[in-house]
Scaffold this motif. Structure first.
Motif, short mmCIF file in Angstrom:
data_model
loop_
_atom_site.label_atom_id
_atom_site.label_comp_id
_atom_site.label_asym_id
_atom_site.label_seq_id
_atom_site.Cartn_x
_atom_site.Cartn_y
_atom_site.Cartn_z
N ALA A 126 -19.47 4.25 10.15
CA ALA A 126 -18.07 4.02 10.52
C ALA A 126 -17.28 3.59 9.29
O ALA A 126 -16.75 2.47 9.21
N ARG A 127 -17.18 4.46 8.31
CA ARG A 127 -16.51 4.14 7.06
C ARG A 127 -15.03 4.49 7.11
O ARG A 127 -14.66 5.55 7.61
N ASN A 128 -14.22 3.60 6.59
CA ASN A 128 -12.80 3.86 6.43
C ASN A 128 -12.56 4.45 5.05
O ASN A 128 -13.41 4.34 4.16
N ASP A 129 -11.40 5.03 4.86
CA ASP A 129 -11.10 5.74 3.63
C ASP A 129 -9.69 5.36 3.18
O ASP A 129 -8.74 5.45 3.95
N THR A 147 -6.29 -1.92 -8.65
CA THR A 147 -6.67 -1.25 -7.41
C THR A 147 -7.63 -2.11 -6.61
O THR A 147 -7.48 -2.29 -5.39
N TRP A 148 -8.63 -2.66 -7.27
CA TRP A 148 -9.64 -3.48 -6.59
C TRP A 148 -9.01 -4.75 -6.03
O TRP A 148 -9.34 -5.18 -4.92
N ALA A 149 -8.10 -5.35 -6.77
CA ALA A 149 -7.43 -6.56 -6.29
C ALA A 149 -6.57 -6.25 -5.07
O ALA A 149 -6.55 -7.02 -4.10
N ALA A 150 -5.86 -5.11 -5.11
CA ALA A 150 -5.03 -4.72 -3.96
C ALA A 150 -5.90 -4.42 -2.75
O ALA A 150 -5.55 -4.74 -1.60
N PHE A 151 -7.05 -3.83 -2.99
CA PHE A 151 -7.97 -3.50 -1.90
C PHE A 151 -8.50 -4.77 -1.25
O PHE A 151 -8.51 -4.91 -0.02
N SER A 154 -7.18 5.89 5.99
CA SER A 154 -7.71 6.57 7.17
C SER A 154 -8.82 5.69 7.74
O SER A 154 -9.84 5.47 7.09
N ARG A 155 -8.60 5.21 8.96
CA ARG A 155 -9.56 4.31 9.59
C ARG A 155 -10.42 5.08 10.58
O ARG A 155 -9.91 5.89 11.37
N ASP A 156 -11.70 4.78 10.57
CA ASP A 156 -12.64 5.49 11.44
C ASP A 156 -12.31 5.25 12.91
O ASP A 156 -12.42 6.16 13.73
N ALA A 190 -7.21 -7.71 -1.25
CA ALA A 190 -6.16 -8.49 -0.63
C ALA A 190 -5.62 -7.84 0.64
O ALA A 190 -4.95 -8.51 1.44
N GLY A 191 -5.93 -6.56 0.82
CA GLY A 191 -5.40 -5.85 1.98
C GLY A 191 -6.48 -5.33 2.90
O GLY A 191 -7.19 -6.11 3.55
N GLU A 192 -6.61 -4.02 2.96
CA GLU A 192 -7.54 -3.38 3.90
C GLU A 192 -8.99 -3.81 3.68
O GLU A 192 -9.78 -3.87 4.63
#
Length: 387
Positions: free
Chosen positions: A294-297, A253-257, A311-313, A259-261
């Protein structure tokens, strides 16, 4: 008659709800800068020099920390984009005692427990005092009802105070300029009314946002007013699953995070799934975020590490952002650092308004007694009757 009724209502609430509002104001002011105070107190634990070694992944951090805290279960892991910042872990509430173990800073290179935040317990007590006056039962006790009613009383204070001081001559000097050189009751009246006028917008927004946690019906109506829909609950379960996967795909999960958003994220709060959930949730800040709220989720499947939702702020309308960040609205941070400081000052000045109001009440009562004494007829000297 209306003015007399409102005046008596104003001071009656001051003698009852005023003390509670003083407690709420002082504790609220302390919590306004809780993070900054905590960072200063934990400066030797919250950061450490960068080492020429490989940092542990989230799975290893959680495993080593839980091994040092037998029986404790990590619920959230806060990771920073600054390599000198140490990770911080929070634990789930103990099912037997109902208490939450102290949080922990940990060494990102070997997973060693660096100790808990020094002021965490103190601020937890301040928070309980602010929310329900330390009354047993926490949010289900009568302390929550008292603080909620006192918050409503604050709105009544503002409305009645504004009506009672409405001037016949509308001038900024009359409205906003204090006259502290005047003697006696006039000086206290000027201090009380001018301070209340200056702080009225801040108190109004503090009270309206504070009721969000006092009454479920109010939160429903406020959410509808801000977003046009009823309050939403975050889905904790994912289709086709009945509980959290073991082991969690935390590293994937952390690696995907990353590498992406989450590429280049300055802060990430990783929430591990509870017993009735199967999604790993990450709230994060990007480098171009306008401020700390301004946190994204984003959520990931706990078994596979695949992204489930985001979900982007920046994509949310203003009302939805306010509803999602009501705590920051309550503290003023939603509107920027200057407004946050104004809210802090307004909360800290609540005792000044309470004391000046009590002094005005005492002086008025003393003046009324003097007028009553001077107006009462004296005993006339008896004269002999003429026969």
């Amino acid at each position: 008659m209306v003015r007399t009724i409102l005046f008596r209502l104003h001071w009656a609430l001051g003698l009852t709800a005023g003390l509670v509002l003083v407690v709420l104001g002082v504790t609220g002011a302390l919590m306004s800068y809780e993070e900054a105070i905590g960072e200063w107190a934990d400066r030797d634990r919250a950061s450490m020099p960068v080492q020429d070694a490989v940092r542990l992944g989230p799975e290893a951090m959680v495993a080593r920390l839980q091994a040092q805290r037998p029986g404790a279960r990590v619920s959230t892991l806060t990771l920073s984009g600054d390599p000198e910042r140490t990770p911080r872990a929070r634990f789930s509430t103990d099912a037997k005692t109902g208490a939450r173990p102290p949080s922990a800073y940990l060494d990102p290179y070997d997973g060693r427990d660096l100790g808990p935040p020094r002021l965490e317990s103190a601020f937890a007590t301040i928070r309980d005092l602010h929310r329900w006056l330390l009354v047993p039962g926490d949010g289900k006790g009568w302390g929550r009802s008292v603080t909620g009613a006192s918050t409503i009383a604050l709105l009544v204070f503002l409305a009645t105070g504004l009506y009672l001081r409405w001037p016949q001559i509308h001038s900024w000097r009359v409205w906003l300029r204090p006259r502290l050189a005047r003697p006696g009751r006039a000086r206290w009246w000027s201090l009380h009314t001018i301070a209340g006028t200056w702080l009225l917008p801040a108190y109004a927004l503090i009270a309206l946002s504070g009721l969000w946690w006092s009454y479920d019906g109010y939160r429903t109506v406020a959410t509808w007013a801000l977003t046009g829909e009823a309050p939403r609950t975050r889905p904790s379960r994912m289709p086709g699953r009945s509980g959290p996967a073991e082991p969690l795909a935390l590293d994937r999960t952390w690696a995907a995070f990353q590498a992406g958003e989450g590429a280049g994220a300055t802060l990430a709060i990783v929430t591990l799934p509870a017993a009735d959930a199967t999604a790993i949730r990450i709230r994060y800040l990007t480098r171009d975020a306008p401020d700390s709220r301004a946190r994204n989720d984003i959520t990931f499947d706990a078994a596979t590490g695949a992204q489930a939702s985001v979900s982007r702020d920046a994509d949310k309308p203003l009302g939805q952002r306010m509803a999602d960040n009501m705590l920051e609205v309550h503290r003023g941070r939603f509107f920027g650092g200057i407004v946050a400081f104004v809210f802090f000052a307004a909360s800290l000045l609540m005792p000044v308004l309470a004391v000046s109001g009590l002094v005005l009440y005492a002086l008025r009562r003393r003046s009324a007694r003097r007028r009553a004494t001077s107006a009462s007829p004296g005993l006339e000297t008896a004269r002999p009757l003429k026969v």
